[in-house]
Design an enzyme around this catalytic site. Structure first.
Site, mmCIF file in Angstrom:
data_model
loop_
_atom_site.group_PDB
_atom_site.id
_atom_site.type_symbol
_atom_site.label_atom_id
_atom_site.label_comp_id
_atom_site.label_asym_id
_atom_site.label_seq_id
_atom_site.Cartn_x
_atom_site.Cartn_y
_atom_site.Cartn_z
ATOM 1 N N ASP A 9 0.814 -1.207 0.000
ATOM 2 C CA ASP A 9 0.000 0.000 0.000
ATOM 3 C C ASP A 9 0.852 1.265 0.000
ATOM 4 O O ASP A 9 2.074 1.217 0.153
ATOM 5 C CB ASP A 9 -0.937 -0.005 1.219
ATOM 6 C CG ASP A 9 -0.234 -0.471 2.498
ATOM 7 O OD1 ASP A 9 0.990 -0.274 2.621
ATOM 8 O OD2 ASP A 9 -0.913 -1.023 3.380
ATOM 9 N N ASN A 55 -7.616 -3.124 14.186
ATOM 10 C CA ASN A 55 -8.979 -3.490 13.817
ATOM 11 C C ASN A 55 -9.024 -4.687 12.869
ATOM 12 O O ASN A 55 -10.058 -4.992 12.283
ATOM 13 C CB ASN A 55 -9.716 -2.302 13.191
ATOM 14 C CG ASN A 55 -9.044 -1.791 11.917
ATOM 15 O OD1 ASN A 55 -8.048 -2.358 11.464
ATOM 16 N ND2 ASN A 55 -9.592 -0.729 11.341
ATOM 17 N N HIS A 104 -7.107 -5.019 10.110
ATOM 18 C CA HIS A 104 -6.805 -4.751 8.705
ATOM 19 C C HIS A 104 -5.470 -5.363 8.297
ATOM 20 O O HIS A 104 -4.560 -5.504 9.109
ATOM 21 C CB HIS A 104 -6.859 -3.244 8.382
ATOM 22 C CG HIS A 104 -5.730 -2.418 8.899
ATOM 23 N ND1 HIS A 104 -5.914 -1.330 9.725
ATOM 24 C CD2 HIS A 104 -4.388 -2.490 8.688
ATOM 25 C CE1 HIS A 104 -4.754 -0.781 9.996
ATOM 26 N NE2 HIS A 104 -3.809 -1.463 9.392
ATOM 27 N N GLU A 145 -9.616 -2.183 5.316
ATOM 28 C CA GLU A 145 -10.288 -1.915 6.577
ATOM 29 C C GLU A 145 -11.532 -2.796 6.737
ATOM 30 O O GLU A 145 -12.032 -3.368 5.757
ATOM 31 C CB GLU A 145 -10.702 -0.444 6.626
ATOM 32 C CG GLU A 145 -9.547 0.550 6.498
ATOM 33 C CD GLU A 145 -8.753 0.729 7.783
ATOM 34 O OE1 GLU A 145 -8.805 -0.157 8.662
ATOM 35 O OE2 GLU A 145 -8.050 1.748 7.897
#
Length: 241
Positions: free
Chosen positions: A67, A136, A138, A143
Site C-alpha cells: 500500500d 482493527n 486490517h 479496513e
C-alpha cells in the site's frame, strides 16, 4: 496456519527474517510482498545484517508493496516508498527498478489501482507475502467492511487506523485520509503468507483472526482460508490464545 511463539520482539524479528531468508535462498529470483509499519522494522534490520555479512543476496529479488498513502510524494518521510527505501532497500543490493509501491501521486484512483493490478499480474505472483496486523484486523489498508475487496482500491482510512498512525506525523491532521492498497484477492493468491504480530495491544484482534469467524469485519480472518500461512507472534500478542 502455523503459529510460532516468540519470546519478545527481537526474537519475533529473527524468526520472521529467517523465513524470508530461506525463501530468498531457495528461490533467488523470488517475488517478495512487503509491508510497512512498526511490526516488520526489526525483520528488515535482521535481513540487512545478514546481507552486510555477505550471507544474503537480493540482486535477483523483486518486491511488491501492499500500500501507499494517497497524495504523498515518494520523498516524503511518511510515504511508504520512503519507508521502504530507508528501512530496507538502501541497505541491500536489490534493484530498485524492481521494487514496486502504489503511485500515491496518481490523482485518478481508478488508473492508479488498475496500473498496480497490472504490475501484480505481470509479476507472475508473489512467492511470500509479509503482513502486519492492524488493531482493527486490517491487512494492508483493507479496513473492516461489508465485503472483502478483491483488487487494488482506494480506501478511506478508519478512525482507528488514523489514530494508530498519527504517532508518525507531527499531528493527526497531517495523517492522510486515503490510501491505495492491494486487495484481499491479491494478498490471498500469494503462495505463502507470513504475518508478524507484536504486543499485548494486538492480543484481542489476533485471537479473533485465528479463532473467530471469517468475516470482512475482521479482514485478516480471511487468512484462515489460505493454505500456507505462518504467524510469528510474541508472547504478549498471543496472551489471549
Amino acid at each position: 496456519m502455523k503459529i510460532y511463539r516468540a519470546t519478545d520482539y527481537k526474537d519475533l524479528s529473527c524468526k520472521a527474517a529467517n523465513i524470508i531468508r530461506a525463501q530468498v535462498i531457495m528461490k533467488p529470483d523470488c517475488i517478495l510482498g512487503l509491508a510497512t509499519g512498526s511490526s516488520p522494522v526489526g525483520t528488515y534490520e535482521k535481513l540487512i545484517e545478514w546481507h552486510e555479512k555477505d550471507d544474503l543476496d537480493f540482486s535477483k529479488v523483486s518486491s511488491i508493496n501492499l500500500d501507499e498513502y494517497r497524495g504523498l510524494t515518494p520523498d516524503n518521510p511518511q510515504s511508504y516508498r520512503y519507508f521502504m527505501n530507508t528501512k530496507l532497500f538502501d541497505h541491500i543490493n536489490i534493484d530498485k527498478s524492481r521494487t514496486f509501491v502504489p503511485n500515491g501521486l496518481e490523482p485518478d484512483s481508478d488508473k492508479a489501482c488498475k496500473d498496480y493490478d497490472e504490475i501484480i499480474e505481470n509479476s507472475g505472483g508473489v512467492d511470500l507475502q509479509l503482513l502486519g496486523l492492524g488493531h482493527n484486523g486490517h491487512i494492508g489498508f483493507n479496513e473492516p467492511a461489508d465485503n472483502f475487496p478483491c483488487n487494488t482500491h482506494c480506501v478511506d482510512l478508519a478512525p482507528s487506523t488514523i489514530d494508530a498512525n498519527k504517532r508518525f506525523f507531527a499531528s493527526e491532521a497531517e495523517v492522510p485520509r486515503q490510501a491505495y492498497t492491494m486487495g484481499i484477492r491479491s494478498i490471498m493468491i500469494a503462495k505463502k503468507i507470513l504475518v508478524v504480530v507484536s504486543g499485548e495491544d494486538k492480543a484481542s484482534i489476533l485471537q479473533k483472526v485465528i479463532c473467530g469467524p471469517v468475516t470482512p469485519q475482521v479482514p485478516a480472518s480471511i487468512l484462515q482460508l489460505h493454505g500456507d500461512v505462518t504467524i510469528v507472534a510474541d508472547e504478549a500478542a498471543l496472551s489471549k490464545m
